[in-house]
Design a protein around this motif. Structure first.
Motif, mmCIF file in Angstrom:
data_model
loop_
_atom_site.group_PDB
_atom_site.id
_atom_site.type_symbol
_atom_site.label_atom_id
_atom_site.label_comp_id
_atom_site.label_asym_id
_atom_site.label_seq_id
_atom_site.Cartn_x
_atom_site.Cartn_y
_atom_site.Cartn_z
ATOM 1 N N MET A 49 119.467 -31.403 56.274
ATOM 2 C CA MET A 49 119.279 -30.533 57.422
ATOM 3 C C MET A 49 120.448 -30.720 58.385
ATOM 4 N N ALA A 50 121.022 -29.638 58.830
ATOM 5 C CA ALA A 50 122.132 -29.672 59.775
ATOM 6 C C ALA A 50 121.616 -29.930 61.188
ATOM 7 N N ILE A 51 122.440 -30.530 62.011
ATOM 8 C CA ILE A 51 122.096 -30.741 63.410
ATOM 9 C C ILE A 51 122.620 -29.559 64.205
ATOM 10 N N LEU A 52 121.699 -28.839 64.836
ATOM 11 C CA LEU A 52 122.050 -27.652 65.600
ATOM 12 C C LEU A 52 122.483 -28.036 67.015
ATOM 13 N N GLU A 53 123.587 -27.469 67.455
ATOM 14 C CA GLU A 53 124.086 -27.700 68.809
ATOM 15 C C GLU A 53 123.537 -26.601 69.721
ATOM 16 N N GLU A 54 122.816 -27.014 70.753
ATOM 17 C CA GLU A 54 122.192 -26.057 71.663
ATOM 18 C C GLU A 54 123.193 -25.528 72.678
ATOM 19 N N SER A 55 123.057 -24.221 72.996
ATOM 20 C CA SER A 55 123.916 -23.568 73.979
ATOM 21 C C SER A 55 123.119 -22.513 74.732
ATOM 22 N N VAL A 56 123.658 -22.113 75.854
ATOM 23 C CA VAL A 56 123.089 -21.025 76.646
ATOM 24 C C VAL A 56 124.238 -20.111 77.037
ATOM 25 N N VAL A 57 124.030 -18.796 76.913
ATOM 26 C CA VAL A 57 125.040 -17.839 77.353
ATOM 27 C C VAL A 57 124.438 -16.926 78.412
ATOM 28 N N GLU A 58 125.282 -16.532 79.340
ATOM 29 C CA GLU A 58 124.892 -15.556 80.348
ATOM 30 C C GLU A 58 125.372 -14.195 79.873
ATOM 31 N N THR A 59 124.479 -13.228 79.840
ATOM 32 C CA THR A 59 124.836 -11.870 79.450
ATOM 33 C C THR A 59 124.535 -10.943 80.629
ATOM 34 N N PRO A 60 125.020 -9.723 80.596
ATOM 35 C CA PRO A 60 124.657 -8.776 81.647
ATOM 36 C C PRO A 60 123.153 -8.503 81.695
ATOM 37 N N LEU A 61 122.432 -8.842 80.625
ATOM 38 C CA LEU A 61 120.989 -8.578 80.555
ATOM 39 C C LEU A 61 120.156 -9.837 80.806
ATOM 40 N N GLY A 62 120.796 -10.979 81.036
ATOM 41 C CA GLY A 62 120.074 -12.217 81.295
ATOM 42 C C GLY A 62 120.564 -13.354 80.425
ATOM 43 N N THR A 63 120.015 -14.540 80.673
ATOM 44 C CA THR A 63 120.370 -15.758 79.955
ATOM 45 C C THR A 63 119.726 -15.768 78.571
ATOM 46 N N VAL A 64 120.470 -16.260 77.572
ATOM 47 C CA VAL A 64 119.945 -16.403 76.214
ATOM 48 C C VAL A 64 120.301 -17.796 75.710
ATOM 49 N N SER A 65 119.288 -18.505 75.193
ATOM 50 C CA SER A 65 119.544 -19.821 74.591
ATOM 51 C C SER A 65 119.572 -19.676 73.072
ATOM 52 N N TYR A 66 120.425 -20.481 72.459
ATOM 53 C CA TYR A 66 120.551 -20.454 71.005
ATOM 54 C C TYR A 66 121.048 -21.806 70.541
ATOM 55 N N ALA A 67 121.026 -22.015 69.252
ATOM 56 C CA ALA A 67 121.567 -23.243 68.664
ATOM 57 C C ALA A 67 122.333 -22.849 67.410
ATOM 58 N N ALA A 68 123.377 -23.613 67.088
ATOM 59 C CA ALA A 68 124.222 -23.271 65.943
ATOM 60 C C ALA A 68 124.752 -24.522 65.266
ATOM 61 N N ALA A 69 125.060 -24.370 63.978
ATOM 62 C CA ALA A 69 125.675 -25.434 63.191
ATOM 63 C C ALA A 69 126.493 -24.807 62.083
ATOM 64 N N GLY A 70 127.508 -25.520 61.623
ATOM 65 C CA GLY A 70 128.284 -25.094 60.471
ATOM 66 C C GLY A 70 129.441 -24.183 60.810
#
Length: 110
Positions: free
Chosen positions: A1-22
């Motif tokens: 299982m990969a370790i996902l790195e958490e992030s948050v982005v600000e968009t014109p429509l609001g904040t979105v949280s996500y996580a990514a790996a690889g």
């Protein structure tokens, strides 16, 4: 299982949280109702490439949106743009996430 790195982005429509790996070809996973992006933790890394999980509006640190598939789809597409996710993206989802993925494809697909 990969370790996902958490992030948050600000968009014109609001904040979105996500996580990514690889690295490499991008697969984005959208969760179902009553779960969050953690629903895909067990498969992170097994699909190869860059794996991204997104918290849909109202989940995690993602701002709420109107309870409308199109609003959710526009928020996800805005997050892609703000996070620099572009080009060929494989978008998958289960339950609600599948409907949102279809909305993204309909409104924002090339």
């Amino acid at each position: 299982m990969a370790i996902l790195e958490e992030s948050v982005v600000e968009t014109p429509l609001g904040t979105v949280s996500y996580a990514a790996a690889g690295e490499g070809p991008i697969t984005v996973a959208l969760h179902s109702l009553l779960t969050d992006r953690g629903a895909f933790d067990a498969v992170a890394g097994s699909l190869g490439g860059r794996f991204v999980t997104v918290d849909l509006p109202g989940f995690g640190r993602t701002d709420p949106a109107q309870p409308d598939i199109d609003d959710y789809a526009h928020r996800v597409a805005a997050a892609f743009e703000s996070a620099g996710i572009d080009g060929d993206v494989t978008l998958i989802g289960n339950g609600l996430g599948a409907f949102v993925a279809l909305g993204v494809a309909i409104h924002h697909g090339d």
